[in-house]
Write an enzyme that holds these catalytic residues in place. Structure first.
Site, PDB file in Angstrom:
ATOM      1  N   ASN A  81       0.890  -1.350   0.198  1.00 41.88           N
ATOM      2  CA  ASN A  81      -0.092   0.295  -0.189  1.00 41.88           C
ATOM      3  C   ASN A  81       0.559   0.959  -0.139  1.00 41.88           C
ATOM      4  O   ASN A  81       2.079   1.068   0.316  1.00 41.88           O
ATOM      5  CB  ASN A  81      -1.075  -0.305   1.549  1.00 41.88           C
ATOM      6  CG  ASN A  81      -1.912   0.879   1.249  1.00 41.88           C
ATOM      7  OD1 ASN A  81      -2.054   0.700   0.355  1.00 41.88           O
ATOM      8  ND2 ASN A  81      -1.656   2.580   1.876  1.00 41.88           N
TER       9      ASN A  81
ATOM     10  N   TYR B  37       0.313  10.342   4.977  1.00 46.22           N
ATOM     11  CA  TYR B  37       0.782  10.917   5.775  1.00 46.22           C
ATOM     12  C   TYR B  37       1.482  11.568   6.149  1.00 46.22           C
ATOM     13  O   TYR B  37       2.232  10.946   6.403  1.00 46.22           O
ATOM     14  CB  TYR B  37      -0.251   9.086   6.074  1.00 46.22           C
ATOM     15  CG  TYR B  37      -0.573   8.037   5.593  1.00 46.22           C
ATOM     16  CD1 TYR B  37      -2.116   7.646   5.540  1.00 46.22           C
ATOM     17  CD2 TYR B  37       0.149   6.600   5.504  1.00 46.22           C
ATOM     18  CE1 TYR B  37      -2.421   7.242   5.077  1.00 46.22           C
ATOM     19  CE2 TYR B  37      -0.358   5.881   5.205  1.00 46.22           C
ATOM     20  CZ  TYR B  37      -1.750   6.235   4.954  1.00 46.22           C
ATOM     21  OH  TYR B  37      -2.150   4.702   4.143  1.00 46.22           O
TER      22      TYR B  37
ATOM     23  N   ASP C 267      -4.820  22.376   9.474  1.00 48.57           N
ATOM     24  CA  ASP C 267      -5.202  21.147   8.593  1.00 48.57           C
ATOM     25  C   ASP C 267      -6.139  21.921   7.564  1.00 48.57           C
ATOM     26  O   ASP C 267      -6.077  22.274   7.169  1.00 48.57           O
ATOM     27  CB  ASP C 267      -5.328  20.143   9.479  1.00 48.57           C
ATOM     28  CG  ASP C 267      -5.041  18.487   8.924  1.00 48.57           C
ATOM     29  OD1 ASP C 267      -4.441  18.542   8.152  1.00 48.57           O
ATOM     30  OD2 ASP C 267      -5.135  17.528  10.217  1.00 48.57           O
TER      31      ASP C 267
HETATM   32  C1  FMN Z   1      -1.601  17.070   1.190  1.00 49.62           C
HETATM   33  C2  FMN Z   1      -2.569  15.677   1.677  1.00 49.62           C
HETATM   34  C3  FMN Z   1      -1.702  15.276   3.205  1.00 49.62           C
HETATM   35  C4  FMN Z   1      -2.557  14.131   3.200  1.00 49.62           C
HETATM   36  N1  FMN Z   1      -2.145  13.559   5.143  1.00 49.62           N
HETATM   37  C5  FMN Z   1      -2.780  12.874   5.426  1.00 49.62           C
HETATM   38  C6  FMN Z   1      -2.808  12.056   7.353  1.00 49.62           C
HETATM   39  O1  FMN Z   1      -1.685  12.680   7.632  1.00 49.62           O
HETATM   40  N2  FMN Z   1      -3.174  11.305   7.001  1.00 49.62           N
HETATM   41  C7  FMN Z   1      -4.128  10.581   6.705  1.00 49.62           C
HETATM   42  O2  FMN Z   1      -4.874   9.241   7.223  1.00 49.62           O
HETATM   43  N3  FMN Z   1      -4.553  10.992   5.018  1.00 49.62           N
HETATM   44  C8  FMN Z   1      -3.773  12.244   4.926  1.00 49.62           C
HETATM   45  N4  FMN Z   1      -4.426  11.908   3.678  1.00 49.62           N
HETATM   46  C9  FMN Z   1      -5.230  11.605   3.035  1.00 49.62           C
HETATM   47  C10 FMN Z   1      -4.645  10.111   2.497  1.00 49.62           C
HETATM   48  O3  FMN Z   1      -2.768  10.218   1.861  1.00 49.62           O
HETATM   49  C11 FMN Z   1      -5.473   9.468   1.897  1.00 49.62           C
HETATM   50  O4  FMN Z   1      -7.113   9.946   2.489  1.00 49.62           O
HETATM   51  C12 FMN Z   1      -5.121   8.298   0.858  1.00 49.62           C
HETATM   52  O5  FMN Z   1      -6.689   7.515  -0.192  1.00 49.62           O
HETATM   53  C13 FMN Z   1      -4.816   7.230   1.610  1.00 49.62           C
HETATM   54  O6  FMN Z   1      -4.451   6.239   1.410  1.00 49.62           O
HETATM   55  P1  FMN Z   1      -4.788   4.390   1.765  1.00 49.62           P
HETATM   56  O7  FMN Z   1      -6.590   4.376   1.011  1.00 49.62           O
HETATM   57  O8  FMN Z   1      -4.019   3.477   1.040  1.00 49.62           O
HETATM   58  O9  FMN Z   1      -4.396   4.409   3.448  1.00 49.62           O
HETATM   59  C14 FMN Z   1      -3.966  13.233   2.566  1.00 49.62           C
HETATM   60  C15 FMN Z   1      -3.728  13.594   1.341  1.00 49.62           C
HETATM   61  C16 FMN Z   1      -3.413  14.469   1.222  1.00 49.62           C
HETATM   62  C17 FMN Z   1      -3.506  14.977  -0.984  1.00 49.62           C
HETATM   63 MN    MN Z   2      -4.449   1.950  -0.809  1.00 50.20          MN
END
Ligand code: FMN
Ligand code: MN
Length: 490
Positions: A178, A182, A291
């Protein structure tokens, strides 16, 4: 088109007048944020900025910093190698139409076959530019996180945060990869926070390592082809590999190399790789952080990332973004996801015509959906369907309108909402998980969501009056008068 490196993308932005280069020193503490925020708040998202001399506590960093590189419709499209994001959405639709899938999962599986056709499966390579410079910890003079121009974004932030990391983890049971974005708060030269929220895949992987009482290998990439950055943010279903998705988007197989000090593979051409591990069970307070919501998120315990090596390419550029009161760069990133995944939503809900998540709603707070309504309560079916789909579960307010309403025009949607609803009859409240960042619910991670049916009411929906027509001019008169108006200079 795929980019050879992040700097290749930056060069292209500069060549097309999309980037401003800043030669004077500017502080990573608040000052870069102020300049970047001005760009992000200017019409259409302003320009990308390349700070050649970001300073860290007054010292010039050895790495330049780029920000707002994806912060406009055009730059976001260029980041994934197209003129318009809709080109990728169209390809997605073609793949899905090749053989009609019957479920969401099957749709993704089919896309996997599409990836194959497009030679997008990753390839393993023995070495790559991301290892041109290798710093293992413990060695004399090795680079540390303090050498990266990591931003202290807002005055109330708890410290410096890496804001565009691609976090690579593996499911210990299945080996599935994955990649998620984050944020990471830098605690010192070799430890950071790891802000994977409870609903995200990184957190699920972490929980399994914790249950098995095993140390969790984690690698974090920065830079490389911006398609990787986009893929890390994309709300793919759990189990669908972001590296495949990146390969599909950029139409070129991603080359992967194994890390030096942990058992994770990363794209060979990224700018920086932070290799390390998370010790399940170890938590440390993280935040506050200005945020996406436009508010500071509170201090909360999150896992800790320990660095075991830092590798980078020669001429590496540190990529950053800031989040805060919208609109920000992330609006364009999120919007691209919505466009690209719209065909998948339509596959599950054929009545959906279009969907928009306006900037004011910061992703999930506000969702506008237009549908071709055929039967009573269809708007509710669509809302409940969306609330059950991946990260759409966080949607706080969903407004459903008829097909002839342009969901990208917020004022038109608000007009329909106000005109077409009886508040009690046309709304519904549900309970669902809430975005961890949402400070409004009384308890974290759970809350109520609300849906509005702003479509024309059908006879079976308890409305027994005659629904009026919208006031509209006759088309023939419009055409005739348009010519007259031109002549009169009106
Ligand atoms: C700039 C930016 C910062 C982000 N920071 C976080 C974060 O700190 N924690 C988090 O859980 N998701 C964060 N996200 C959202 C996740 O990247 C997003 O939900 C992603 O689809 C998660 O992937 P996953 O489904 O593989 O876990 C952020 C997105 C962006 C665009
Ligand atoms: Mn994913």
């Amino acid at each position: 088109m795929a980019y050879r490196s992040f700097s290749h993308f930056i060069e292209q932005l500069e060549r097309t007048g999309e980037l401003i280069r800043i030669a004077e020193p500017v502080a990573t503490e608040l000052e870069i944020t102020e300049l970047a925020d001005r760009q992000m708040k200017s019409p259409g998202g302003g320009k990308a900025l390349l700070f050649e001399k970001p300073t860290i506590e007054g010292r010039v960093s050895r790495f330049p910093l780029a920000i707002n590189a994806m912060g406009s419709e055009r730059r976001m499209a260029r980041a994934i190698g197209v003129e318009s994001v809709d080109e990728i959405a169209h390809q997605m639709q073609l793949i899905l139409k090749a053989k009609p899938p019957t479920s969401f999962r099957e749709g993704w599986a089919l896309m996997g076959q599409g990836f194959d056709l497009l030679h997008a499966r990753p390839r393993r390579v023995p070495d790559g530019p991301c290892k041109e410079i290798i710093h293992r910890f413990g060695n004399e003079g090795s680079l540390s996180l303090r050498d990266l121009p990591v931003l202290h974004c807002w005055p109330g932030d708890g410290g410096r945060f890496i804001t565009l990391p691609h976090v690579y983890t593996r499911d210990p049971d299945t080996g599935e990869r994955n990649v998620g974005m984050y944020r990471m708060q830098v605690f010192d030269g070799r430890t950071t926070g790891m802000h994977w929220q409870v609903h995200k895949v990184g957190a699920r992987h972490g929980k399994r390592y914790y249950e098995r009482n095993e140390r969790m290998p984690v690698a974090v990439c920065l830079g490389g082809d911006p398609a990787y950055t986009f893929a890390a943010t994309a709300p793919l279903p759990d189990g669908l590999d972001e590296v495949l998705f990146a390969g599909f988007v950029r139409k070129r197989s991603v080359e992967l190399v194994r890390c030096e000090t942990c058992d994770i593979e990363v794209p060979a051409d990224v700018d920086f790789v932070l290799e390390g591990y998370v010790q399940p069970g170890e938590l440390r307070e993280e935040g506050p952080f200005g945020d996406h919501t436009g508010y500071y998120t509170a201090i909360d315990p999150y896992p800790v990332f320990h660095l075991t090596a830092l590798t980078c390419r020669k001429g590496a550029i540190y990529p950053a973004t800031i989040v805060g009161i919208p609109p920000m760069e992330d609006f364009y990133i999120g919007r691209a996801s919505v466009r690209i995944f719209l065909p998948i939503f339509k596959m599950n809900f054929p009545e959906i015509v279009d969907m928009a998540l306006p900037a004011e709603g910061v992703f999930h707070n506000l969702v506008f959906v237009s549908i071709r309504k055929q039967y009573p309560y269809q708007a509710y079916k669509v809302m409940h369907g969306l609330w059950g789909m991946g990260q759409m579960m966080f949607s706080k307010y969903i407004v459903v309108v008829d097909a002839d309403c342009d969901v990208h025009n917020t004022s038109e949607v608000l007009f329909r909402l106000c005109a077409n609803t009886d508040p009690q009859r046309d709304s519904t409240f549900i309970k669902n998980p809430s975005d961890s960042l949402d400070h409004a619910p009384s308890r974290p991670n759970i809350g109520s969501h609300m849906g509005f049916d702003a479509t024309k009411k059908l006879p079976g929906e308890g409305y027994d009056r005659v629904w009026p027509d919208l006031v509209k001019m006759d088309e023939g008169v419009q055409i005739k008068m348009a010519a007259v108006a031109r002549k009169l200079g009106l």
